[in-house]
Write a protein that holds these residues in place. Structure first.
Motif, PDB file in Angstrom:
ATOM      1  N   ALA A 147     -23.599 -24.469   4.682  1.00  0.00           N
ATOM      2  CA  ALA A 147     -23.097 -23.673   3.559  1.00  0.00           C
ATOM      3  C   ALA A 147     -22.786 -22.246   3.997  1.00  0.00           C
ATOM      4  CB  ALA A 147     -24.106 -23.679   2.419  1.00  0.00           C
ATOM      5  N   ASN A 148     -23.619 -21.693   4.873  1.00  0.00           N
ATOM      6  CA  ASN A 148     -23.397 -20.329   5.347  1.00  0.00           C
ATOM      7  C   ASN A 148     -22.210 -20.250   6.304  1.00  0.00           C
ATOM      8  OD1 ASN A 148     -25.471 -19.266   3.851  1.00  0.00           O
ATOM      9  ND2 ASN A 148     -26.989 -19.546   5.477  1.00  0.00           N
ATOM     10  N   GLU A 149     -21.960 -21.313   7.071  1.00  0.00           N
ATOM     11  CA  GLU A 149     -20.851 -21.317   8.020  1.00  0.00           C
ATOM     12  C   GLU A 149     -19.503 -21.375   7.315  1.00  0.00           C
ATOM     13  OE1 GLU A 149     -21.516 -24.642  10.559  1.00  0.00           O
ATOM     14  OE2 GLU A 149     -23.119 -23.667  11.676  1.00  0.00           O
ATOM     15  N   ARG A 150     -19.429 -22.047   6.197  1.00  0.00           N
ATOM     16  CA  ARG A 150     -18.164 -22.238   5.501  1.00  0.00           C
ATOM     17  C   ARG A 150     -17.989 -21.228   4.366  1.00  0.00           C
ATOM     18  NH1 ARG A 150     -18.045 -27.767   3.274  1.00  0.00           N
ATOM     19  NH2 ARG A 150     -20.115 -28.184   4.009  1.00  0.00           N
ATOM     20  N   ARG A 151     -18.216 -19.992   4.640  1.00  0.00           N
ATOM     21  CA  ARG A 151     -18.074 -18.956   3.618  1.00  0.00           C
ATOM     22  C   ARG A 151     -16.602 -18.586   3.485  1.00  0.00           C
ATOM     23  NH1 ARG A 151     -22.520 -14.543   3.592  1.00  0.00           N
ATOM     24  NH2 ARG A 151     -23.421 -15.909   2.069  1.00  0.00           N
ATOM     25  N   ASP A 152     -16.112 -18.546   2.264  1.00  0.00           N
ATOM     26  CA  ASP A 152     -14.717 -18.209   1.968  1.00  0.00           C
ATOM     27  C   ASP A 152     -14.602 -16.682   1.892  1.00  0.00           C
ATOM     28  OD1 ASP A 152     -12.180 -17.864   0.989  1.00  0.00           O
ATOM     29  OD2 ASP A 152     -12.340 -19.457  -0.521  1.00  0.00           O
ATOM     30  N   PRO A 153     -13.803 -16.073   2.773  1.00  0.00           N
ATOM     31  CA  PRO A 153     -13.717 -14.599   2.803  1.00  0.00           C
ATOM     32  C   PRO A 153     -13.134 -14.000   1.523  1.00  0.00           C
ATOM     33  CG  PRO A 153     -12.080 -15.587   4.268  1.00  0.00           C
ATOM     34  CD  PRO A 153     -12.961 -16.704   3.775  1.00  0.00           C
ATOM     35  N   ARG A 154     -12.418 -14.774   0.745  1.00  0.00           N
ATOM     36  CA  ARG A 154     -11.837 -14.247  -0.493  1.00  0.00           C
ATOM     37  C   ARG A 154     -12.921 -13.856  -1.501  1.00  0.00           C
ATOM     38  NH1 ARG A 154      -7.930 -19.150  -1.680  1.00  0.00           N
ATOM     39  NH2 ARG A 154      -9.813 -20.152  -0.923  1.00  0.00           N
ATOM     40  N   TRP A 155     -14.100 -14.422  -1.353  1.00  0.00           N
ATOM     41  CA  TRP A 155     -15.175 -14.113  -2.302  1.00  0.00           C
ATOM     42  C   TRP A 155     -16.014 -12.910  -1.880  1.00  0.00           C
ATOM     43  CZ3 TRP A 155     -15.089 -16.236  -6.916  1.00  0.00           C
ATOM     44  CH2 TRP A 155     -14.395 -17.439  -7.081  1.00  0.00           C
TER      45      TRP A 155
END
Length: 164
Positions: A147-155
């Motif tokens: 979950a931490n690896e797939r963080r969406d930068p838009r958020w």
């Protein structure tokens, strides 16, 4: 599913008791069950009167569910009581959650759909082990890392606003 059909036409006025064991065969019959694993005992008390029947369902047992947190299976205890009032009329109709009307020409009542609904009402919305210590620690760690690896930068901009 013939075992869950109650032939009420020849029953005398008064109380009648039925006992059922619900297991894999029952669960496989319904496509939308969470699982097909579990054992539930059902005691059905049917009180027949001249123009209606009162059915009291008492369910007790367990269902094997997949934990939403760690995906491991666990046994969830289920226990509950429900009432269904069956009136006789011209055609089938659901008057409320616990009152139905069936044609007075019917001689049998299939209770399997009601059992399915009652069991689903006993299941929690969030299915997790009762104690977090029972969760599969390796799976929880792996899911948290993913979950931490797939963080969406838009958020990220919104997270900054939330922290202020």
């Amino acid at each position: 599913m013939d075992a869950f059909i109650i032939p009420f036409k020849g029953l005398d006025v008064g109380n009648h008791r039925y006992d059922f064991e619900i297991g894999k065969t029952f669960f496989e019959h319904f496509a939308y069950f969470e699982t097909d694993k579990g054992e539930i005992s059902l005691r059905l008390d049917l009180e027949k009167e001249t123009n209606l029947m009162v059915l009291r369902f008492a369910l007790e047992g367990y269902m094997t569910l997949a934990c939403d947190r760690c995906l491991a299976e666990f046994d969830f205890p289920v226990k509950g009581e429900f009432r269904l009032i069956v009136k006789f009329g011209d055609s089938f109709q659901e008057e409320s959650d616990e009152i139905i009307v069936i044609p007075s020409t019917d001689s049998r009542l299939d209770i399997s759909q009601y059992i399915f609904e009652f069991i689903n009402l006993l299941l929690p919305i969030q299915k997790t082990h009762p104690d977090i210590a029972q969760c599969d620690k390796k799976m929880v760690e792996k899911l948290a890392k993913t979950a931490n690896e797939r963080r969406d930068p838009r958020w990220d901009a919104l997270r900054d606003i939330k922290l202020k």
